[in-house]
Motif scaffolding. Sequence first.
Motif, PDB file in Angstrom:
ATOM      1  N   GLN A  23     -16.668   6.004   3.144  1.00 35.22           N
ATOM      2  CA  GLN A  23     -17.096   7.338   2.744  1.00 35.22           C
ATOM      3  C   GLN A  23     -16.026   8.115   1.984  1.00 35.22           C
ATOM      4  OE1 GLN A  23     -18.174   9.071   6.491  1.00 35.22           O
ATOM      5  NE2 GLN A  23     -20.129   8.012   6.591  1.00 35.22           N
ATOM      6  N   ASN A  24     -14.768   7.732   2.120  1.00 35.97           N
ATOM      7  CA  ASN A  24     -13.665   8.522   1.606  1.00 35.97           C
ATOM      8  C   ASN A  24     -13.233   8.019   0.233  1.00 35.97           C
ATOM      9  OD1 ASN A  24     -11.404   9.987   1.118  1.00 35.97           O
ATOM     10  ND2 ASN A  24     -10.318   9.378   2.975  1.00 35.97           N
ATOM     11  N   PRO A  25     -13.393   8.812  -0.826  1.00 38.46           N
ATOM     12  CA  PRO A  25     -13.003   8.359  -2.164  1.00 38.46           C
ATOM     13  C   PRO A  25     -11.498   8.192  -2.313  1.00 38.46           C
ATOM     14  CG  PRO A  25     -13.600  10.673  -2.207  1.00 38.46           C
ATOM     15  CD  PRO A  25     -13.969  10.162  -0.850  1.00 38.46           C
ATOM     16  N   ASP A  26     -10.701   8.788  -1.426  1.00 34.44           N
ATOM     17  CA  ASP A  26      -9.252   8.667  -1.489  1.00 34.44           C
ATOM     18  C   ASP A  26      -8.724   7.593  -0.535  1.00 34.44           C
ATOM     19  OD1 ASP A  26      -8.826  10.606  -3.422  1.00 34.44           O
ATOM     20  OD2 ASP A  26      -8.802  12.224  -1.947  1.00 34.44           O
ATOM     21  N   ILE A  27      -9.565   6.603  -0.216  1.00 37.56           N
ATOM     22  CA  ILE A  27      -9.166   5.615   0.783  1.00 37.56           C
ATOM     23  C   ILE A  27      -7.912   4.855   0.367  1.00 37.56           C
ATOM     24  CG2 ILE A  27     -10.617   3.771  -0.154  1.00 37.56           C
ATOM     25  CD1 ILE A  27      -9.883   4.594   3.564  1.00 37.56           C
ATOM     26  N   LYS A  28      -7.655   4.725  -0.936  1.00 34.07           N
ATOM     27  CA  LYS A  28      -6.474   3.972  -1.373  1.00 34.07           C
ATOM     28  C   LYS A  28      -5.174   4.665  -0.968  1.00 34.07           C
ATOM     29  CE  LYS A  28      -8.475   1.255  -5.107  1.00 34.07           C
ATOM     30  NZ  LYS A  28      -8.378   0.835  -6.526  1.00 34.07           N
ATOM     31  N   ARG A  29      -5.259   5.939  -0.608  1.00 35.01           N
ATOM     32  CA  ARG A  29      -4.071   6.625  -0.116  1.00 35.01           C
ATOM     33  C   ARG A  29      -3.619   6.070   1.235  1.00 35.01           C
ATOM     34  NH1 ARG A  29      -2.339  10.769  -2.987  1.00 35.01           N
ATOM     35  NH2 ARG A  29      -3.725  11.844  -4.429  1.00 35.01           N
ATOM     36  N   THR A  30      -4.466   5.301   1.893  1.00 35.25           N
ATOM     37  CA  THR A  30      -4.147   4.766   3.218  1.00 35.25           C
ATOM     38  C   THR A  30      -3.814   3.276   3.169  1.00 35.25           C
ATOM     39  OG1 THR A  30      -6.446   4.187   3.766  1.00 35.25           O
ATOM     40  CG2 THR A  30      -5.745   6.443   4.200  1.00 35.25           C
ATOM     41  N   MET A  31      -3.510   2.721   2.014  1.00 34.52           N
ATOM     42  CA  MET A  31      -3.345   1.281   1.866  1.00 34.52           C
ATOM     43  C   MET A  31      -2.075   0.721   2.504  1.00 34.52           C
ATOM     44  SD  MET A  31      -5.922  -0.098   0.516  1.00 34.52           S
ATOM     45  CE  MET A  31      -7.409   0.293  -0.410  1.00 34.52           C
ATOM     46  N   GLY A  40       4.412  -3.490   9.763  1.00 34.52           N
ATOM     47  CA  GLY A  40       3.780  -2.838   8.633  1.00 34.52           C
ATOM     48  C   GLY A  40       2.614  -3.660   8.141  1.00 34.52           C
ATOM     49  N   LEU A  41       1.671  -2.987   7.477  1.00 37.98           N
ATOM     50  CA  LEU A  41       0.509  -3.655   6.885  1.00 37.98           C
ATOM     51  C   LEU A  41       0.273  -3.112   5.485  1.00 37.98           C
ATOM     52  CD1 LEU A  41      -2.029  -3.656   9.884  1.00 37.98           C
ATOM     53  CD2 LEU A  41      -0.907  -5.658   8.895  1.00 37.98           C
ATOM     54  N   ASP A  42      -0.095  -4.014   4.577  1.00 36.04           N
ATOM     55  CA  ASP A  42      -0.415  -3.655   3.199  1.00 36.04           C
ATOM     56  C   ASP A  42      -1.852  -4.094   2.926  1.00 36.04           C
ATOM     57  OD1 ASP A  42      -0.710  -3.363   0.480  1.00 36.04           O
ATOM     58  OD2 ASP A  42       1.125  -4.424  -0.055  1.00 36.04           O
ATOM     59  N   PHE A  43      -2.748  -3.113   2.668  1.00 31.52           N
ATOM     60  CA  PHE A  43      -4.163  -3.383   2.432  1.00 31.52           C
ATOM     61  C   PHE A  43      -4.516  -3.376   0.945  1.00 31.52           C
ATOM     62  CE2 PHE A  43      -3.956  -1.834   6.760  1.00 31.52           C
ATOM     63  CZ  PHE A  43      -4.903  -2.572   7.441  1.00 31.52           C
ATOM     64  N   SER A  44      -3.523  -3.216   0.063  1.00 34.75           N
ATOM     65  CA  SER A  44      -3.815  -2.986  -1.348  1.00 34.75           C
ATOM     66  C   SER A  44      -4.474  -4.186  -2.032  1.00 34.75           C
ATOM     67  CB  SER A  44      -2.538  -2.601  -2.099  1.00 34.75           C
ATOM     68  OG  SER A  44      -1.556  -3.616  -1.998  1.00 34.75           O
ATOM     69  N   SER A  45      -4.349  -5.384  -1.473  1.00 34.41           N
ATOM     70  CA  SER A  45      -4.971  -6.568  -2.077  1.00 34.41           C
ATOM     71  C   SER A  45      -6.426  -6.730  -1.655  1.00 34.41           C
ATOM     72  CB  SER A  45      -4.197  -7.826  -1.691  1.00 34.41           C
ATOM     73  OG  SER A  45      -4.328  -8.087  -0.309  1.00 34.41           O
ATOM     74  N   GLY A  46      -6.879  -5.897  -0.715  1.00 34.19           N
ATOM     75  CA  GLY A  46      -8.225  -6.023  -0.172  1.00 34.19           C
ATOM     76  C   GLY A  46      -8.252  -6.636   1.206  1.00 34.19           C
ATOM     77  N   SER A  47      -7.164  -7.275   1.607  1.00 35.56           N
ATOM     78  CA  SER A  47      -7.024  -7.854   2.941  1.00 35.56           C
ATOM     79  C   SER A  47      -5.675  -7.427   3.514  1.00 35.56           C
ATOM     80  CB  SER A  47      -7.096  -9.383   2.885  1.00 35.56           C
ATOM     81  OG  SER A  47      -8.340  -9.805   2.366  1.00 35.56           O
ATOM     82  N   PRO A  48      -5.589  -7.243   4.824  1.00 39.08           N
ATOM     83  CA  PRO A  48      -4.317  -6.822   5.412  1.00 39.08           C
ATOM     84  C   PRO A  48      -3.261  -7.919   5.330  1.00 39.08           C
ATOM     85  CG  PRO A  48      -5.928  -7.310   7.120  1.00 39.08           C
ATOM     86  CD  PRO A  48      -6.662  -7.348   5.825  1.00 39.08           C
ATOM     87  N   ILE A  49      -2.088  -7.561   4.816  1.00 35.98           N
ATOM     88  CA  ILE A  49      -0.959  -8.480   4.711  1.00 35.98           C
ATOM     89  C   ILE A  49       0.227  -7.857   5.431  1.00 35.98           C
ATOM     90  CG2 ILE A  49       0.650  -9.618   3.130  1.00 35.98           C
ATOM     91  CD1 ILE A  49      -1.566  -9.570   1.023  1.00 35.98           C
TER      92      ILE A  49
END
Length: 253
Positions: A23-31, A40-49
């Motif tokens: 629902q949140n258009p700013d979801i990439k701010r939480t990547m 730490g986790l990085d979600f920017s690729s679409g999957s948690p790394i």
Amino acid sequence: MKIDAHNIALLIMFSFSHIAYSQNPDIKRTMHWYFGYGAGLDFSSGSPIADTIFRTETMIDEATYVMSDTCGDLLFHGATYIEVDKDTIFNKNHQVMANGVLLKGGGSPTQRICMQQPENDCRYYVFYNGLFTSDINHLGNFSYAIIDMSQDNGLGAVTSKDNVLAGDINYPFSEKATAVSHCNNKDYWIIGKPQLDDKFYSWLLTDTGLATTPVISQVATIPVENGDGYMKFSPDGNLMAAVYKYESMIYRK
């Protein structure tokens, strides 16, 4: 401080985060996430790394916060830094941000709040308390700092800090703090809670800045607390859950 309800609060947080994802258009701010000691986790690729590049073993394991931009790129993050026992803001290179040591925060709080100023991609607010700071002059303060990401060649700098909104050693604010969208879907309410009574303090953050005069709300029933715990709003903003050390409460707006 760690509390018995820690796992419950995390479950609530992850449940709300899952709902908000679609629902949140700013979801990439939480990547990007940093938490605990070396985690730490990085979600920017679409999957948690897993992301362990930052030395989070030097951080307190509670009240970390991270901000990314709308492309999912890391901007800054913060937590209590053991080496100075102060709330500290780090830039995207994991270096202490210019002017980034916050004197009125420290110890091991459960929550800190970081928010973008509405309609301003460069300015961010960090809200923090000094309930467990080693400096007795700052005990109980609920304060804020302002970050300007246009400073220091885009690495950001803290341009204002340790601005006390409320609270002192005689009327300390608890570790709980949260935020919720205004009904205009643009502005935000920042909510803090005194430790010793049944009131909630709300400050409005708009595109013109932070209103430092709070709206004070009182509820009928509230547990006696020692400052620990969490607060979190439902995605629609109608309910707020508050977790105390020994019990939990749910409030309507």
